[in-house]
Design a protein around this motif. Structure first.
Motif, PDB file in Angstrom:
ATOM      1  N   LEU A   1     -89.169 -31.545 -61.013  1.00  0.00           N
ATOM      2  CA  LEU A   1     -87.869 -31.296 -60.398  1.00  0.00           C
ATOM      3  C   LEU A   1     -87.411 -32.509 -59.600  1.00  0.00           C
ATOM      4  N   ARG A   2     -88.333 -33.095 -58.838  1.00  0.00           N
ATOM      5  CA  ARG A   2     -88.003 -34.250 -57.999  1.00  0.00           C
ATOM      6  C   ARG A   2     -87.650 -35.469 -58.850  1.00  0.00           C
TER       7      ARG A   2
ATOM      8  N   ALA B   1     -77.154 -22.392 -54.106  1.00  0.00           N
ATOM      9  CA  ALA B   1     -77.885 -22.596 -55.343  1.00  0.00           C
ATOM     10  C   ALA B   1     -79.258 -21.942 -55.311  1.00  0.00           C
ATOM     11  N   GLU B   2     -79.871 -21.835 -56.493  1.00  0.00           N
ATOM     12  CA  GLU B   2     -81.219 -21.330 -56.610  1.00  0.00           C
ATOM     13  C   GLU B   2     -81.957 -22.128 -57.676  1.00  0.00           C
ATOM     14  N   VAL B   3     -83.269 -22.251 -57.481  1.00  0.00           N
ATOM     15  CA  VAL B   3     -84.148 -22.892 -58.451  1.00  0.00           C
ATOM     16  C   VAL B   3     -85.238 -21.896 -58.791  1.00  0.00           C
TER      17      VAL B   3
ATOM     18  N   TYR C   1     -78.007 -33.534 -60.379  1.00  0.00           N
ATOM     19  CA  TYR C   1     -78.324 -34.611 -59.443  1.00  0.00           C
ATOM     20  C   TYR C   1     -78.150 -34.089 -58.028  1.00  0.00           C
ATOM     21  N   THR C   2     -78.599 -34.873 -57.052  1.00  0.00           N
ATOM     22  CA  THR C   2     -78.413 -34.516 -55.649  1.00  0.00           C
ATOM     23  C   THR C   2     -77.599 -35.605 -54.973  1.00  0.00           C
TER      24      THR C   2
ATOM     25  N   LEU D   1     -84.119 -33.723 -56.456  1.00  0.00           N
ATOM     26  CA  LEU D   1     -84.134 -32.571 -55.548  1.00  0.00           C
ATOM     27  C   LEU D   1     -85.553 -32.248 -55.138  1.00  0.00           C
ATOM     28  N   ASP D   2     -85.793 -32.144 -53.833  1.00  0.00           N
ATOM     29  CA  ASP D   2     -87.096 -31.737 -53.313  1.00  0.00           C
ATOM     30  C   ASP D   2     -87.078 -30.254 -53.013  1.00  0.00           C
TER      31      ASP D   2
END
Length: 241
Positions: free
Chosen positions: A114-115, A78-80, A228-229, A120-121
């Protein structure tokens, strides 16, 4: 030191504070940078056994334009991407993406959003804040210089810190260009005291392509509404109602 809280100053040994401040000032002075990372996340299963999940990726940051984070692990590729206003999350494995609006333009605000929104951190987000020292020492009750150590063949100063919730350690390269090479966070009040470890390498402060902070959905990518994570910290996307 006047810019930081008196409680943090009292809790951290002067030599440890000096080293952490030097690293913080060095990172703050770099307007654009990139770095590779390897991350290990420990999970304690119901039987009490620790299982460690590993992932690797890259971080590219331009403090004026945004950031791009990639992550490749056992369950996700993945990428952010943050372009200063929109946070885009893209799963390369399933070719789906989701987007969030950041309430502010700074790296810290985008990372916090984002968190909060996804769980997601961003790896190393504390280190890339506009003032790493202030962020890292928030809530610190003790900070010490453990001694010298080597990470990836590079001699480092090894520092250890405590808060009420976690203990954390950092290894900072010695010399005129102090950079964090290893960062370990131990969650104290969870059974088994699981750890999150981050190793940073290949630091660069030039040739940052600002084009990578613009997200263009790939052909046939499907936009989803929810992200979600899982327990391993891997990103997952799913369709909304």
């Amino acid at each position: 030191m006047a810019a930081w809280s008196a409680s943090a100053q009292d809790a951290v040994e002067p030599e440890a504070a000096k080293i952490l401040i030097a690293m913080s000032e060095n990172l703050k002075s770099i307007p654009a940078l990139s770095v590779d990372y390897d991350a290990d996340q420990e999970i304690v299963d119901l039987g009490g056994q620790k299982i460690q999940y590993s992932a690797s990726g890259t971080i590219a940051l331009d403090r004026a334009k945004g950031f791009r984070l990639t992550r490749k692990g056992p369950f996700a590729d993945a990428e952010v991407i943050f372009d200063g206003s929109t946070i885009s999350l893209h799963s390369k494995r399933t070719n789906v993406y989701a987007q969030l609006q950041s309430p502010g333009q700074s790296v810290e605000v985008a990372a916090d959003e984002l968190r909060v929104a996804t769980g997601l951190d961003a790896p190393g987000a504390d280190l890339l804040a506009s003032d790493p020292y202030a962020v890292l020492t928030d809530g610190v009750t003790k900070g010490t210089l453990v001694g010298s150590a080597f990470v990836g063949g590079v001699e480092c100063d090894h520092l250890a810190f405590r808060t009420d919730i976690v203990d954390w350690q950092i290894w900072i390269s010695k010399g005129n260009n102090p950079l964090p090479l290893k960062y370990v966070i131990t969650t104290k009040w969870v059974t088994g005291a699981p750890e999150y470890s981050l190793r940073l390498s290949n630091w660069k402060s030039d040739a940052i392509d600002a084009g990578q902070f613009t997200f263009i959905p790939p052909a046939n990518a499907r936009k989803l509404e929810r992200v979600y994570t899982d327990l391993t910290g891997e990103m997952s996307l799913e369709a909304g109602e």
